[in-house]
Design a protein around this motif. Structure first.
Motif, PDB file in Angstrom:
ATOM      1  N   LYS A 148     -14.362 -55.129  -0.386  1.00  0.00           N
ATOM      2  CA  LYS A 148     -14.726 -54.761  -1.747  1.00  0.00           C
ATOM      3  C   LYS A 148     -13.915 -53.535  -2.153  1.00  0.00           C
ATOM      4  O   LYS A 148     -13.863 -52.542  -1.423  1.00  0.00           O
ATOM      5  N   VAL A 149     -13.284 -53.630  -3.319  1.00  0.00           N
ATOM      6  CA  VAL A 149     -12.407 -52.573  -3.815  1.00  0.00           C
ATOM      7  C   VAL A 149     -12.923 -52.078  -5.164  1.00  0.00           C
ATOM      8  O   VAL A 149     -13.085 -52.871  -6.093  1.00  0.00           O
ATOM      9  N   ASN A 150     -13.174 -50.784  -5.272  1.00  0.00           N
ATOM     10  CA  ASN A 150     -13.679 -50.205  -6.518  1.00  0.00           C
ATOM     11  C   ASN A 150     -12.507 -49.923  -7.455  1.00  0.00           C
ATOM     12  O   ASN A 150     -12.195 -48.769  -7.770  1.00  0.00           O
ATOM     13  N   ASP A 151     -11.871 -50.989  -7.897  1.00  0.00           N
ATOM     14  CA  ASP A 151     -10.693 -50.866  -8.753  1.00  0.00           C
ATOM     15  C   ASP A 151     -10.432 -52.209  -9.419  1.00  0.00           C
ATOM     16  O   ASP A 151     -11.106 -53.208  -9.137  1.00  0.00           O
ATOM     17  N   LEU A 152      -9.453 -52.242 -10.310  1.00  0.00           N
ATOM     18  CA  LEU A 152      -9.008 -53.490 -10.911  1.00  0.00           C
ATOM     19  C   LEU A 152      -7.952 -54.124 -10.020  1.00  0.00           C
ATOM     20  O   LEU A 152      -7.225 -53.437  -9.302  1.00  0.00           O
ATOM     21  N   SER A 153      -7.860 -55.434 -10.081  1.00  0.00           N
ATOM     22  CA  SER A 153      -6.819 -56.118  -9.322  1.00  0.00           C
ATOM     23  C   SER A 153      -5.458 -55.877  -9.966  1.00  0.00           C
ATOM     24  O   SER A 153      -5.354 -55.458 -11.129  1.00  0.00           O
ATOM     25  N   THR A 154      -4.403 -56.144  -9.214  1.00  0.00           N
ATOM     26  CA  THR A 154      -3.039 -55.970  -9.730  1.00  0.00           C
ATOM     27  C   THR A 154      -2.805 -56.860 -10.947  1.00  0.00           C
ATOM     28  O   THR A 154      -2.168 -56.449 -11.929  1.00  0.00           O
ATOM     29  N   MET A 155      -3.323 -58.078 -10.914  1.00  0.00           N
ATOM     30  CA  MET A 155      -3.151 -58.992 -12.038  1.00  0.00           C
ATOM     31  C   MET A 155      -3.815 -58.458 -13.305  1.00  0.00           C
ATOM     32  O   MET A 155      -3.239 -58.507 -14.392  1.00  0.00           O
ATOM     33  N   ALA A 160      -4.141 -57.812 -18.405  1.00  0.00           N
ATOM     34  CA  ALA A 160      -5.454 -57.982 -19.044  1.00  0.00           C
ATOM     35  C   ALA A 160      -5.592 -57.217 -20.357  1.00  0.00           C
ATOM     36  O   ALA A 160      -5.034 -56.137 -20.534  1.00  0.00           O
ATOM     37  N   TYR A 161      -6.343 -57.833 -21.267  1.00  0.00           N
ATOM     38  CA  TYR A 161      -6.734 -57.226 -22.544  1.00  0.00           C
ATOM     39  C   TYR A 161      -8.237 -57.421 -22.707  1.00  0.00           C
ATOM     40  O   TYR A 161      -8.795 -58.425 -22.264  1.00  0.00           O
ATOM     41  N   ILE A 162      -8.883 -56.473 -23.360  1.00  0.00           N
ATOM     42  CA  ILE A 162     -10.273 -56.645 -23.764  1.00  0.00           C
ATOM     43  C   ILE A 162     -10.297 -56.799 -25.280  1.00  0.00           C
ATOM     44  O   ILE A 162      -9.699 -55.999 -26.011  1.00  0.00           O
ATOM     45  N   GLY A 163     -10.965 -57.857 -25.725  1.00  0.00           N
ATOM     46  CA  GLY A 163     -11.032 -58.131 -27.152  1.00  0.00           C
ATOM     47  C   GLY A 163     -12.270 -58.924 -27.484  1.00  0.00           C
ATOM     48  O   GLY A 163     -13.196 -59.017 -26.664  1.00  0.00           O
ATOM     49  N   VAL A 164     -12.293 -59.506 -28.649  1.00  0.00           N
ATOM     50  CA  VAL A 164     -13.441 -60.279 -29.098  1.00  0.00           C
ATOM     51  C   VAL A 164     -13.023 -61.737 -29.271  1.00  0.00           C
ATOM     52  O   VAL A 164     -11.933 -62.023 -29.770  1.00  0.00           O
ATOM     53  N   THR A 171     -14.804 -59.766 -24.562  1.00  0.00           N
ATOM     54  CA  THR A 171     -14.241 -60.654 -23.541  1.00  0.00           C
ATOM     55  C   THR A 171     -13.019 -60.035 -22.885  1.00  0.00           C
ATOM     56  O   THR A 171     -12.242 -59.321 -23.517  1.00  0.00           O
ATOM     57  N   LEU A 172     -12.856 -60.330 -21.611  1.00  0.00           N
ATOM     58  CA  LEU A 172     -11.652 -59.951 -20.864  1.00  0.00           C
ATOM     59  C   LEU A 172     -10.699 -61.141 -20.879  1.00  0.00           C
ATOM     60  O   LEU A 172     -11.059 -62.240 -20.460  1.00  0.00           O
ATOM     61  N   PHE A 173      -9.487 -60.921 -21.369  1.00  0.00           N
ATOM     62  CA  PHE A 173      -8.491 -61.986 -21.484  1.00  0.00           C
ATOM     63  C   PHE A 173      -7.299 -61.725 -20.567  1.00  0.00           C
ATOM     64  O   PHE A 173      -6.937 -60.567 -20.320  1.00  0.00           O
ATOM     65  N   LYS A 174      -6.691 -62.795 -20.113  1.00  0.00           N
ATOM     66  CA  LYS A 174      -5.393 -62.704 -19.443  1.00  0.00           C
ATOM     67  C   LYS A 174      -4.337 -62.875 -20.527  1.00  0.00           C
ATOM     68  O   LYS A 174      -4.083 -63.964 -21.008  1.00  0.00           O
ATOM     69  N   GLY A 175      -3.739 -61.756 -20.939  1.00  0.00           N
ATOM     70  CA  GLY A 175      -2.851 -61.775 -22.087  1.00  0.00           C
ATOM     71  C   GLY A 175      -3.629 -61.468 -23.355  1.00  0.00           C
ATOM     72  O   GLY A 175      -4.858 -61.305 -23.335  1.00  0.00           O
ATOM     73  N   PRO A 176      -2.969 -61.402 -24.515  1.00  0.00           N
ATOM     74  CA  PRO A 176      -3.648 -61.122 -25.788  1.00  0.00           C
ATOM     75  C   PRO A 176      -4.702 -62.180 -26.101  1.00  0.00           C
ATOM     76  O   PRO A 176      -4.576 -63.340 -25.677  1.00  0.00           O
ATOM     77  N   PRO A 177      -5.761 -61.814 -26.829  1.00  0.00           N
ATOM     78  CA  PRO A 177      -6.836 -62.761 -27.163  1.00  0.00           C
ATOM     79  C   PRO A 177      -6.349 -64.028 -27.856  1.00  0.00           C
ATOM     80  O   PRO A 177      -6.971 -65.086 -27.713  1.00  0.00           O
ATOM     81  N   VAL A 178      -5.250 -63.948 -28.617  1.00  0.00           N
ATOM     82  CA  VAL A 178      -4.753 -65.107 -29.336  1.00  0.00           C
ATOM     83  C   VAL A 178      -4.375 -66.249 -28.387  1.00  0.00           C
ATOM     84  O   VAL A 178      -4.393 -67.423 -28.756  1.00  0.00           O
ATOM     85  N   GLN A 179      -4.060 -65.909 -27.130  1.00  0.00           N
ATOM     86  CA  GLN A 179      -3.712 -66.941 -26.145  1.00  0.00           C
ATOM     87  C   GLN A 179      -4.943 -67.641 -25.580  1.00  0.00           C
ATOM     88  O   GLN A 179      -4.840 -68.673 -24.919  1.00  0.00           O
TER      89      GLN A 179
END
Length: 241
Positions: A148-155, A160-164, A171-179
């Motif tokens: 267990k790692v108290n951090d974010l993964s490299t990916m 990552a982006y946080i958006g709506v 929501t947490l997105f891989k790339g901009p929310p538009v994708q």
């Protein structure tokens, strides 16, 4: 005289029988030692031949999966074991197993499956190389090792982006929310209160996606928008009434 001769014949037979018994036992012991001497080199040779999994990170992975916000049921079923308990289990079973390495980050899980099936000697080597990891044996007989790692993964840090999303969920997105590559949904927000309270540029940034590159940014964004969570807003309304 007849009694004397009979005793003498019995004594000779006893000596021949005793000698034959000793020779037989020696042959059996020699056979066992010879068989074991053949087995040890084979086991060591197998370990050296198949230990290439540790030489290259690229060639080592049969599969790599990143999961966000999903707990493994296997750990709950079997219960995790420490390093010493895992080694004891591997030794007692004597079975070859598939190995999965699971890293649990704040933002989700990363699972790597090592190629091939590892024999007991290889399993012990892998366990000893991850002394701080816990683990378990799944119902399928696979070996799982977890840290267990108290951090974010490299990916997450890189993409990552946080958006709506379209339903008003933070929501947490891989790339901009538009994708629309959703990794994790946190909570639904009160979009009416959010729009009336936020400056126009923040509202726009939320829809375009807020880049998060470290754990501090990640926690800061979640903390900021948690005040606009629909459940929190409804709870405040109830208290006022």
């Amino acid at each position: 005289m007849n009694a004397f001769r009979l005793k003498k014949q019995l004594w000779r037979r006893w000596r021949r029988w005793k000698k034959a018994l000793w020779v037989g036992a020696a042959c059996i012991a020699f056979t066992v030692l010879a068989w074991r001497s053949m087995q040890v080199p084979e086991e060591i040779s197998g370990l050296l031949t198949n230990s290439s999994w540790a030489d290259s990170a690229d060639s080592e992975l049969a599969a790599a999966v990143f999961k966000v916000g999903e707990d493994s049921d296997e750990a709950k079923e079997k219960g995790t074991l420490n390093n010493e308990q895992l080694l004891q289990t591997i030794t007692q079973s004597g079975l070859s197993r598939t190995v999965h390495l699971k890293t649990t980050y704040v933002s989700g899980e990363e699972i790597q499956t090592l190629p091939g099936v590892k024999n007991p000697l290889q399993l012990k080597t892998i366990i000893n190389e991850h002394p701080e990891w816990s683990g378990w044996i799944s119902s399928e007989g696979d070996l799982w090792l977890e840290q267990k790692v108290n951090d974010l993964s490299t990916m997450i840090k890189n993409k990552a982006y946080i958006g709506v999303d379209a339903f008003g969920n933070l929501t947490l997105f891989k790339g901009p929310p538009v994708q629309e590559k959703v990794l994790k949904t946190f909570f639904q927000m009160d979009m009416g209160s959010l729009k009336s309270s936020l400056p126009e540029n923040i509202w726009k940034e939320l829809h375009e996606g807020i880049r998060v590159q470290d754990i501090e940014e990640y926690n800061s964004v979640l903390s900021t928008f948690s005040d606009y969570a629909r459940e929190a807003a409804e709870h405040v309304m109830q208290n006022k009434q």
